[in-house]
Enzyme design. Structure first.
Site, PDB file in Angstrom:
ATOM      1  N   ASP A 181       0.890  -1.235   0.007  1.00 26.02           N
ATOM      2  CA  ASP A 181       0.002  -0.102   0.099  1.00 26.02           C
ATOM      3  C   ASP A 181       0.902   1.278   0.213  1.00 26.02           C
ATOM      4  OD1 ASP A 181      -2.253   1.544  -0.049  1.00 26.02           O
ATOM      5  OD2 ASP A 181      -2.756   1.196   2.233  1.00 26.02           O
ATOM      6  N   HIS A 204      -3.469  14.035   0.111  1.00 25.53           N
ATOM      7  CA  HIS A 204      -3.720  13.015   1.513  1.00 25.53           C
ATOM      8  C   HIS A 204      -2.463  13.020   2.398  1.00 25.53           C
ATOM      9  CE1 HIS A 204      -4.953   9.470   3.731  1.00 25.53           C
ATOM     10  NE2 HIS A 204      -3.816   9.163   3.591  1.00 25.53           N
ATOM     11  N   GLU A 228     -10.354   4.129   3.161  1.00 27.06           N
ATOM     12  CA  GLU A 228      -9.424   5.003   2.663  1.00 27.06           C
ATOM     13  C   GLU A 228      -9.886   4.367   1.021  1.00 27.06           C
ATOM     14  OE1 GLU A 228      -5.540   4.262   3.912  1.00 27.06           O
ATOM     15  OE2 GLU A 228      -5.719   5.988   5.202  1.00 27.06           O
ATOM     16  N   GLU A 261      -9.148   3.859  -2.659  1.00 32.99           N
ATOM     17  CA  GLU A 261      -7.768   3.753  -3.524  1.00 32.99           C
ATOM     18  C   GLU A 261      -8.049   3.134  -4.754  1.00 32.99           C
ATOM     19  OE1 GLU A 261      -4.603   2.229  -1.116  1.00 32.99           O
ATOM     20  OE2 GLU A 261      -5.357   3.019   0.779  1.00 32.99           O
ATOM     21  N   ASP A 293      -9.065   0.520   1.734  1.00 30.48           N
ATOM     22  CA  ASP A 293      -8.178   0.064   2.826  1.00 30.48           C
ATOM     23  C   ASP A 293      -8.719   0.359   4.313  1.00 30.48           C
ATOM     24  OD1 ASP A 293      -5.901  -0.585   4.236  1.00 30.48           O
ATOM     25  OD2 ASP A 293      -4.867   1.145   3.779  1.00 30.48           O
ATOM     26  N   ARG A 319      -8.315   4.229  13.307  1.00 27.55           N
ATOM     27  CA  ARG A 319      -7.167   5.283  13.414  1.00 27.55           C
ATOM     28  C   ARG A 319      -6.622   5.475  14.777  1.00 27.55           C
ATOM     29  NH1 ARG A 319      -6.097   6.028   8.294  1.00 27.55           N
ATOM     30  NH2 ARG A 319      -7.635   6.900   6.973  1.00 27.55           N
ATOM     31  N   GLN A 357      -4.167   2.681  14.821  1.00 27.63           N
ATOM     32  CA  GLN A 357      -3.041   3.012  14.329  1.00 27.63           C
ATOM     33  C   GLN A 357      -2.084   4.307  14.810  1.00 27.63           C
ATOM     34  OE1 GLN A 357      -4.174   4.988  10.514  1.00 27.63           O
ATOM     35  NE2 GLN A 357      -2.312   5.331   9.623  1.00 27.63           N
ATOM     36  N   LYS A 407      -4.637  -1.612  10.388  1.00 28.89           N
ATOM     37  CA  LYS A 407      -4.881  -1.732   8.876  1.00 28.89           C
ATOM     38  C   LYS A 407      -5.071  -3.148   8.577  1.00 28.89           C
ATOM     39  CE  LYS A 407      -3.542   2.427   7.423  1.00 28.89           C
ATOM     40  NZ  LYS A 407      -4.270   3.123   6.455  1.00 28.89           N
ATOM     41  N   THR A 417      -8.979  -5.471   3.915  1.00 29.16           N
ATOM     42  CA  THR A 417      -8.724  -4.649   2.553  1.00 29.16           C
ATOM     43  C   THR A 417      -9.782  -5.198   1.766  1.00 29.16           C
ATOM     44  OG1 THR A 417      -6.563  -4.150   3.493  1.00 29.16           O
ATOM     45  CG2 THR A 417      -7.452  -3.628   1.215  1.00 29.16           C
ATOM     46  N   GLU A 466      -9.963  12.523   6.978  1.00 31.63           N
ATOM     47  CA  GLU A 466      -9.724  13.979   6.496  1.00 31.63           C
ATOM     48  C   GLU A 466     -11.099  14.745   6.331  1.00 31.63           C
ATOM     49  OE1 GLU A 466      -6.960  13.616   2.841  1.00 31.63           O
ATOM     50  OE2 GLU A 466      -7.491  11.509   3.522  1.00 31.63           O
TER      51      GLU A 466
END
Ligand code: CA
Length: 392
Positions: free
Chosen positions: A109, A116, A181, A183, A215, A219, A222, A235, A239, A340
């Site tokens: 990844d 970002h 996420e 992607e 993904d 948070r 993480q 993570k 996925t 975000e």
């Protein structure tokens, strides 16, 4: 002799002749096999081409055969689809089971969106330069967990982990900051030899196509675990990958120059005509479109990411997956993660009348995307959907 039928797909269909993504499906009561999506149907390639090498539960063997074979199959399929098709080759998408299209041996990844990386830098390190000194010199990435890559539609169980409390010591429990996420993933077809890096110009020899990726990220897990070695259990629980892999051959019209790189990267990352893809993503949260991330703004090209991940001599194998990292743009509604979109939870997003920051049990997230196709039409990438289930 079984009957034949014609399948009418409008010229401007997002899954028309210019698209034809590959997937692995099982018709009702049948075994898994390879098909292409055409309109609202799946066409069984083993029947259409009378070729038993397409009776497979993954695309890996097909991918390993390389670009010449991919091109020949695509041309033959396009030719045949305009004529009458054996009835036994055509199944409505709604009637089939779809599985993970590739057996993913290794999964990488990246972190290739400057918007970002800048947003996350501001959120995680508010007092420093949002981009770390290496960011413009190499496509930052990490090796993810291939065994938990799941096909679109698979439920995601809320992960548990260590969460830092206000006192600074951790507790163990379900994540309170479950995120997504959005992607774009790249699927490797032809593998490489150990010790021999893949040059940027060799990208089309090795990469077969693209597929959307979500993904999923916790948070709070993480934030506590990631220093100094990077993403781990925040993570690795899941996925999600689209059931459909769009061949690069379908994305010719979507190729665009990169937005620009400063400073010029080292020679092994240079490309004669560095190109990105003009893919528009949409993030739907419980049915509400909350973001439209633009892939066209990605800083690093798909070829540069592959060149970098093999630059040390690491080899790749058919079915390997590497993803771009979260796709975000400069505007608020272009951010590809909830971290975000809600600015770390401080600016909630309105979803069906509720103010929300992160995912709750029962929430569903669906990623879709379109790109320019031939003759002004747009093609669709296969969706990635997933619903959050409570922690066990
Ligand atoms: Ca990611």
């Amino acid at each position: 002799m079984t009957g034949t039928r014609r399948v009418a797909v409008a010229a401007d269909s997002p899954f028309g002749l210019g698209n034809l993504p590959y997937g692995v499906f099982a018709p009702p009561g049948g075994e898994y096999r390879i098909g292409v999506r055409y309109g609202d149907d799946v066409v069984d390639l083993a029947v259409l081409l009378d070729d038993s090498t397409f009776v497979r539960s993954t695309l890996n063997d097909f991918l390993a055969r390389g670009p010449r074979h991919w091109r020949e199959v695509r041309e033959r399929v396009r030719e045949l689809l305009t004529g009458p098709l054996p009835e036994t080759a055509v199944h409505p998408v709604a009637d089939v089971r779809l599985k993970l299209p590739v057996a993913v041996g290794d999964y990488v990844d990246f972190y290739a969106s400057i918007d970002h990386a800048t947003n996350l830098g501001r959120l995680l390190r508010p007092d420093g330069d949002p981009l770390l000194p290496n960011w413009r010199h190499l496509p930052v990435g990490y090796h993810g967990r291939a065994g938990t890559v799941v096909v679109s539609g698979t439920d995601v169980i809320r992960p548990r982990g260590q969460l830092r409390t206000a006192s600074g010591t951790p507790e163990f429990g379900p994540t309170r900051r479950l995120d997504i996420e959005a992607e774009v993933g790249f699927v490797v077809g032809v593998g490489s030899e150990p010790g021999r890096p893949i040059r940027t110009e060799e990208f089309p020899v090795h990469v077969f196509g693209v597929a959307l990726v979500n993904d999923w990220s916790a948070r709070d897990i993480q934030a506590w675990e990631y220093q100094p070695l990077g993403p781990f259990l925040g993570k690795s629980f899941a996925t999600s990958l689209s059931a459909w892999v769009t061949p690069l051959a379908a994305l010719t019209e979507a190729r665009i120059p990169l937005p620009g790189q400063d400073p010029e990267p080292l020679p092994y990352l240079r490309e004669r005509d560095a190109w990105g893809l003009d893919i528009d993503l949409t993030v739907r949260w419980n049915g509400v479109p909350v973001a439209h991330p633009p892939y066209r703004r990605m800083y690093w090209s798909p070829a540069q990411m592959l060149a970098h991940l093999t630059a040390n001599g690491a080899s790749v194998r058919p079915g390997d997956l590497y993803a771009s990292g979260t796709v975000s743009g400069p505007e608020r509604d272009q951010r590809g993660s909830l971290m975000e979109l809600s600015w770390g939870g401080t600016e909630p997003v309105e979803v069906n009348g509720e103010r929300r920051a992160f995912l709750e049990d029962g929430d569903e997230v669906v990623l879709t995307a379109t790109a320019p196709g031939a003759d002004g039409a747009r093609i669709a990438l296969g969706e990635v959907a997933g619903r959050v289930r409570p922690a066990r």
